[in-house]
Design an enzyme around this catalytic site. Structure first.
Site, mmCIF file in Angstrom:
data_model
loop_
_atom_site.group_PDB
_atom_site.id
_atom_site.type_symbol
_atom_site.label_atom_id
_atom_site.label_comp_id
_atom_site.label_asym_id
_atom_site.label_seq_id
_atom_site.Cartn_x
_atom_site.Cartn_y
_atom_site.Cartn_z
ATOM 1 N N LYS A 1 -1.689 -1.629 -3.871
ATOM 2 C CA LYS A 1 -2.743 -0.629 -3.743
ATOM 3 C C LYS A 1 -2.077 0.724 -3.935
ATOM 4 C CE LYS A 1 -6.198 1.277 -0.556
ATOM 5 N NZ LYS A 1 -6.695 1.277 0.848
ATOM 6 N N TYR B 1 0.852 -1.190 0.000
ATOM 7 C CA TYR B 1 0.000 0.000 0.000
ATOM 8 C C TYR B 1 0.891 1.245 0.000
ATOM 9 C CZ TYR B 1 -3.932 3.023 1.529
ATOM 10 O OH TYR B 1 -4.901 3.993 1.642
#
Lengths: 294, 294, 294, 294
Positions: free
Chosen positions: B163, B135
């Site tokens: 992500k 992320y």
């Protein structure tokens, strides 16, 4: 079809060794770019070193481009500076010289308020009977055009399109949703993303040396062929890095056109300077990463 | 098909009035989200107020989600903080609790060098036999993961997806071109642009209240139906503005779920606070602009 | 005189080779720093690797510092995270352990609204009878504390000072004009400018290795001797560059203390890692540019 | 003493109602500013709306200023644009018109490389026998002058000073330490901090309406009287906010001069526009917060 088409190159201005505009090289370049698929050409724009061109040269470039490409492509004159009254005159001169449209950048350096931006664009749009493309590029101008201002400008009958180099997906989405403006990516790296969202094309610099790639990507996107568009987008990555991030686009375009065998003098006018040895190596490495045989 | 599918919601954590995790409301929400088309669910992520959950609550949320949705969707545990050794333990606990994957954010606040980022991710990836989603969100973490670091992390057998909330088209293009990582937009506004470029889907917050929209847009994109995708993208504009820019996403999600009739307490844990009257008006105005009947 | 004095070092936390807190080295360092002129010491702050310390270690560091320096300097406990209820407990534990004050950073990563920031600080300030220093550092926290929020916080009887790492002269001027807060520069490079404007001192990292310089500069400024202050400011330039811009401050402080002969293990806890060879060279070059004999 | 003294106002250019330069008002303003303590005056600078002045007007302003103030103050001509060859001519014309120096801004909009910035400044410095002040303002120019470039420029015999609006304490410290350049704050809010570090003064806009304040602050700083300087700095806070952040400085200066009874027409040239009603209210509120009787 969008008025200015899909693929537009913001052309460099070639100079002779004694620092005059090289109209012959310029016309040859215009022909080459239209042969390779450009729908319109921007002359005396940022990449055309507009800041260091004389007014008569800007007018001469419009005439030369029209003479070279006739009705095969539209010619968009970069008419604007940060001095409104001067721009009005340049808009009229571009119209008389045969331009098919004008590209008008946000006033840079003097940082008008949004009221001033609005008044500036309205005055220039009124000055000539030419379709006008707004150019929003805060990284150069020091200010952005706020969405609310763009929505109001979109109501002017001459204002037809937006060259969007603001890199703000939220703002662009709102313009695409709420106006009829024809939006062009003003950033070579953003073409796929912007056209997916509804932009009609690109005003490109990298297309000086990669027109066939941009044409392929654009045609793929117009056919909703995302697979093909992604392949070209990936291939263009290192090319765009080389052309846009190592030196100014005017500098890299002349340099790489010369490397590719197009007869052009790589000189630029001060305060721009040619790429130094280190910068050339970086550009070369990027193009070789893209598989170019240089 | 991508391992975690295309549509993933980063779930809120409902609390009871006396500040305990409301597992019943959480399970009901998980069922609703899967019914509406989610392929995976993130639990105890940023929007799940991971910063103010106790470790046993994080583990409980994984068990609750699996118990609620069984094999109908994958459960991704938000396991990470900025304290590597603690994260190793949380990765193992998530695995034992039945998680199908883990979402690991860049260490925030303490600003490790890229060597540290690399070592952190490798340690967490080694700690559990769980597919790992990186992320990258510099706006929260204070640092970005450099592309070079992502390329090296992509070689780890557990690291399968990214992500991407960095909003950097150049960097994302390079990751998509050079790795097999499955990329998800981590920004609700960017889904259309990112999937056009080759991302496989989204980890969304706005999907708490607009799953059908995201499902429609994603399915359209998987079918290369850009026309339909643009329509939904335009419709989502004001919704995303209301959910993501007026207050924190955890705050807006609970608030609007409540407005829409889903039984949930809108309380959040300090330092988050509920929306004040002015913020509520802004959110409401955005949703009404989107045509929502509130 | 300001409650915490003028020169404060945000102390590193030394670890043993088997990753336990090295209290002996820590106490020796505390003594050295007070001998060299520190008025207060921050323990378990950012530079103390607070993110990777256990709660009992944070408490132990307060006790160790008090035991080492007694009444010769005040001990300020870094008590805060982004989890308010946990911070309340840590504030009470710091008070019981003998801390003279607490340093409370803006909640990072979870991005509360200003209402949340206000509620967070008020709760922590209420939790213990300890003078509280606000720490405003948007580059790490992801959000700034707005001036309006600081003005309201300044009314709390426990909130006495501000560690200002926002680098915003306009905002700092307003705080200095409108409140009684004792303002400390939280950026080593800004000490001269901030104290000239009315800040009382610095919470420094570079002072691990350059206490005498900071002491000289501060004393000069307290005597309005700008000439002397400028000389020291100039001398500190490359030192600060080496300590603060090449690697994280915790990493550089342990490294350079070791180079200077202070017995300390340079290990840090993941996700931080020691400087690599290239980073060490950069730090060394900076210190040599400052005339240090390394 | 520094060549251009300590207090310099970057003068507005008054226009008549029919849009000609109002030389009478300009000369009266010049006299007023020198009476109030200015050591030098910048004419046809950014605040003088240089972007929308004709070349003959720029030359006329130099002559008018010299005629008005004689040897009581130095006149610094804003000679530069982003077009080097044009600037060479303007430098020579300024010299012939009697200017005592020239202020040369970093080429804006066309974004030269640092090699280009260096070549540009060297060419302009060579063009006239005039002391040259570099103007580094990345917020307008789109690029900063790197410290390494400034160090090289400082070697040119004509380059004597730097108007520093980069707001980078680290960079300024290095310039102050390594060169003999006389540094002026180019940001009204930074004067106290910058002069504390060793800058010699300010090129101010707010001084159009607050000369006595700046004079008091500067004199205090030259006497190392930080207490007095801080008092004035605090008083100036809301004034500077009103003059510099609500509308462009040229707009606010004409507006507030008029409010204060100085006979001046508040018109500006497009793309600048006068303050609208809302902006006027903001400026008024700021000045009233400062205790001004308006």
């Amino acid at each position: 079809d969008p008025f200015f088409g899909h693929l537009i190159t913001a052309m460099v201005t070639p100079f002779t060794k004694d620092d005059r505009v090289d109209y012959d090289a310029f016309e040859a370049l215009a022909v080459k770019l239209v042969d390779e698929g450009n729908d319109s050409l921007v002359v005396s724009g940022t990449t055309g070193e507009t800041s260091t061109l004389e007014d008569h040269e800007k007018e001469g470039l419009v005439r030369a481009a029209k003479s070279a490409v006739g009705d095969r492509a539209k010619v968009i004159a970069g008419t604007s500076t940060n001095h409104t009254s001067h721009d009005l005159e340049m808009a009229r001169r571009a119209e008389r010289a045969g331009a098919d449209g004008q590209l008008v950048v946000t006033p840079y350096y003097n940082k008008p308020s949004q009221d001033g931006v609005l008044a500036h664009y309205q005055a220039v749009a009124d000055a000539a009977d030419l379709p006008l493309m707004i150019y929003d590029i805060p990284g150069r101008s020091g200010i952005a055009i706020e969405t609310e201002t763009i929505l109001r400008l979109a109501e002017h009958p001459h204002i037809m399109s937006l060259k969007d180099a603001k890199n703000d997906i939220t703002a662009t989405t709102e313009v695409l949703t709420k106006t009829e403006l024809e939006v062009y990516s003003g950033d070579d790296q953003n073409v796929l993303a912007w056209m997916a969202m509804g932009a009609v094309g690109v005003v490109s610099v990298t297309s000086h040396v990669a027109c066939p790639h941009f044409r392929r990507m654009i045609d793929a996107l117009l056919n909703y062929d995302l697979k093909e568009a992604r392949i070209v987008h990936g291939e263009l990555g290192p090319v765009i890095r080389g052309m846009m991030t190592r030196v100014q686009g005017a500098v890299s375009s002349k340099l790489v056109l010369d490397w590719l065998g197009f007869p052009i003098n790589a000189d630029v006018r001060l305060p721009l300077v040619q790429a130094n040895a280190h910068e050339k190596e970086l550009v070369l490495a990027d193009l070789r990463e893209a598989g170019w045989n240089l």
